[in-house]
Write a protein that holds these residues in place. Structure first.
Motif, short mmCIF file in Angstrom:
data_model
loop_
_atom_site.label_atom_id
_atom_site.label_comp_id
_atom_site.label_asym_id
_atom_site.label_seq_id
_atom_site.Cartn_x
_atom_site.Cartn_y
_atom_site.Cartn_z
N ASP A 12 -9.77 -0.86 4.63
CA ASP A 12 -8.70 -1.55 5.57
C ASP A 12 -8.88 -2.85 5.29
OD1 ASP A 12 -11.16 -2.44 6.62
OD2 ASP A 12 -10.83 -1.54 8.83
N ALA A 35 -11.49 8.38 5.18
CA ALA A 35 -11.17 7.27 4.26
C ALA A 35 -11.57 7.46 2.88
CB ALA A 35 -11.85 5.97 4.92
N THR A 64 -3.85 12.85 -0.96
CA THR A 64 -4.55 11.59 -0.70
C THR A 64 -3.47 10.46 0.02
OG1 THR A 64 -4.85 11.98 -2.92
CG2 THR A 64 -5.81 9.82 -2.09
N PHE A 77 -9.12 5.00 1.16
CA PHE A 77 -8.73 4.06 1.98
C PHE A 77 -9.72 2.78 2.43
CE2 PHE A 77 -8.34 2.27 6.40
CZ PHE A 77 -7.12 2.10 6.64
N CYS A 99 -5.46 7.06 8.21
CA CYS A 99 -6.28 6.03 8.16
C CYS A 99 -5.33 4.77 8.44
CB CYS A 99 -7.07 5.89 6.83
SG CYS A 99 -7.91 7.16 6.44
N GLU A 100 -4.43 4.53 7.96
CA GLU A 100 -3.73 3.31 8.26
C GLU A 100 -3.30 3.48 9.80
OE1 GLU A 100 0.08 2.46 6.44
OE2 GLU A 100 0.80 1.94 8.34
N ARG A 106 0.98 8.54 -5.17
CA ARG A 106 -0.34 9.32 -5.35
C ARG A 106 -0.12 10.89 -4.65
NH1 ARG A 106 -4.03 6.31 -1.58
NH2 ARG A 106 -6.08 7.28 -2.72
N ASN A 146 0.88 4.37 -2.43
CA ASN A 146 0.74 5.71 -1.70
C ASN A 146 1.91 6.65 -2.15
OD1 ASN A 146 -1.32 6.51 -0.33
ND2 ASN A 146 -0.49 5.59 1.50
N THR A 165 6.17 9.73 3.80
CA THR A 165 5.28 10.05 2.57
C THR A 165 5.95 10.27 1.37
OG1 THR A 165 4.82 12.10 3.66
CG2 THR A 165 2.96 10.58 3.42
N HIS A 215 -4.21 8.93 3.49
CA HIS A 215 -4.32 7.39 3.88
C HIS A 215 -3.19 6.98 4.83
CE1 HIS A 215 -3.88 3.39 2.44
NE2 HIS A 215 -4.84 3.58 1.60
N GLN A 244 0.84 -1.13 -0.04
CA GLN A 244 -0.09 0.16 -0.16
C GLN A 244 0.64 1.17 -0.18
OE1 GLN A 244 -3.50 -0.02 -0.31
NE2 GLN A 244 -3.06 2.10 -0.93
N ALA A 288 -9.42 9.59 1.04
CA ALA A 288 -7.91 8.85 0.93
C ALA A 288 -7.95 7.67 0.10
CB ALA A 288 -7.39 8.29 2.35
#
Lengths: 261, 261
Positions: A230, A223, A150, A228, A157-158, A146, A143, A187, A154, A139, A226
């Motif tokens: 899970d 989410a 975003t 996202f 969220c993770e 992106r 990422n 990132t 993300h 992921q 993003a």
DNA sequence: CGGTCCATTGATCTGCCTCAATTAACGTGG
DNA sequence: CCACGTTAATTGAGGCAGATCAATGGACCG
């Protein structure tokens, strides 16, 4: 650590017996090391003798590039292993640094091996942690290509979901003891640009971040922004499979275990 | 496949006994499936019943983003497993597509499990493949944030070394049956920009690429430009450890195995 | 021999980087 | 408990790597 977060993490995968829990707790309590913030837990190229398990604090996997810049490739939180497979791959191909003061259990790989051999559901749970680490990595590859907005969303969220699975999220709020520079390294963008991106996220009402405390007022909204989902974190993967754990135990030659439905 | 490339790959890690080789060859020959170019080998979300092992051709792990774009997260070449751990994680969290016509052995996970239990050095070799996949993934995370020139050069180096380890490189030259669009999806840049980057690499004399055949006249030079170091691929990791394989076998409770020094 | 996919090149635009500086937070010793 | 040094966060201005849009030539194929 009031309660053993490895136990809690592994139970996110599937049920553990009382015995499993006890054994884990005893093992992780035996030999605990402390690391200062910004100190190296494992250096690139090192050949660790023991398996490090983060019990408290945040750490990160990283590589230092030839231009001196650093890339963070994973965040480690309580319940995460630094290098579970010292017996297969001796030498570290990256470093691990404590981002905050950390406590880590130092596990004897031989003992863990023995233990896993006797407890197939534990073996499977350890496998699961490895495979989830890999899924997270995939992921991160996605990422990294992106747009910043975003990608950062993300990551939030993770971290939210992973921390939640070990009980470190309260009312959509959790401690995020990372500097913006560290978030930027994770990132793959500049500190400056990360700062602007955080501003954008704040202004769009998706996050509230101050004094290293992150609040997500509406997780679903974040989410969605993003992209996202899970699913890749495989929480409750084993629980869904309760029915065939006996089969699996038989398959890998293990002892039987009562499984709640 | 003239010779079993899984055997060759695993021997890149450490010695296999004659028996090990025979067992692998028998197993991978039993049930072989064919896939057309551009066809899906495993779909995202699918729950495969068997373990796919690439015997011939190129495939890729990928995720499709919400904007319809695709990101390739790994290239699979002969000897690579698609989803080694179907028993631990049922559902695919990404897709696998055949980039060229492919042949894949369909392995029964139960049989492989049994086999691995009886052959600890095989278990370790399988572990090794998983851990190397993870190391490659980490490198892709790093790569994704580097300039295109470096990133593409690095990918070429990785593929060269991996193909070399299964004997598919001759005189610094190998088949690279990928479209530029696919290479772009794997490096996270545009097809247009990838094309220009290849031009740069050609003009700097680091690669010669035509008709899907890649020639690296001076690997050291390319590696230097790419910042590539193959340590993370762990070739010959097990061989270096020949001395303690007996110890390890004892440790994980396996049968003993004569090890050449 | 026309259709389709792939490679290549040009022109323009933009997200992110770089350089630079200011402000806020934090820790530490006086 | 405040002054000061250090580190972290924030904002501005300008530049560039790589994206986007668009078009053409080449290769393969039925």
């Amino acid at each position: 650590m009031e309660q053993n977060l490895l136990v809690r993490k592994l139970e996110g995968y599937g049920p553990l017996s009382v015995n499993d829990r006890m054994v884990i707790e005893k093992m992780t309590a035996a030999n605990v090391a402390t690391f200062r913030a910004k100190s190296n837990i494992l250096a690139d190229g090192e050949c660790p003798e023991q398996i490090h398990l983060i019990l408290d604090g945040w750490a990160a996997r990283y590589k230092t590039l030839s231009n001196g810049k650093r890339r963070i490739m994973a965040f480690l939180i309580p319940g995460d292993f630094c290098h579970l497979h010292v017996t297969v791959l001796k030498q570290m191909d990256h470093g691990i640094i404590a981002l905050t003061p950390c406590k880590a259990a130092m596990l004897d790989s031989r003992k863990l091996s023995d233990l896993a051999n006797k407890r197939p559901n534990l073996t499977r749970a350890l496998w699961w942690t490895t495979l989830v680490d890999e899924a997270v990595l995939r992921q991160w590859v996605v990422n990294a290509t992106r747009p910043a907005f975003t990608a950062v969303a993300h990551l939030m969220c993770e971290l939210h979901q992973r921390l939640k699975s070990i009980g470190l999220v309260k009312d959509g709020k959790f401690e995020l003891p990372l500097t913006q520079a560290e978030l930027a390294e994770a990132t793959g963008i500049t500190t400056v640009h990360l700062n602007r991106t955080l501003k954008d996220l704040r202004e769009s009402g998706l996050i509230e971040l101050r004094a290293h405390s992150l609040f997500i007022p509406n997780f679903a909204a974040l989410a969605k922004a993003a992209g996202f989902n899970d699913r890749y974190l495989r929480l409750r993967e084993g629980k869904k499979r309760g029915d065939d754990i006996r089969l699996v135990n038989a398959l890998i030659g293990g002892d039987s275990l009562a499984v709640p439905n």
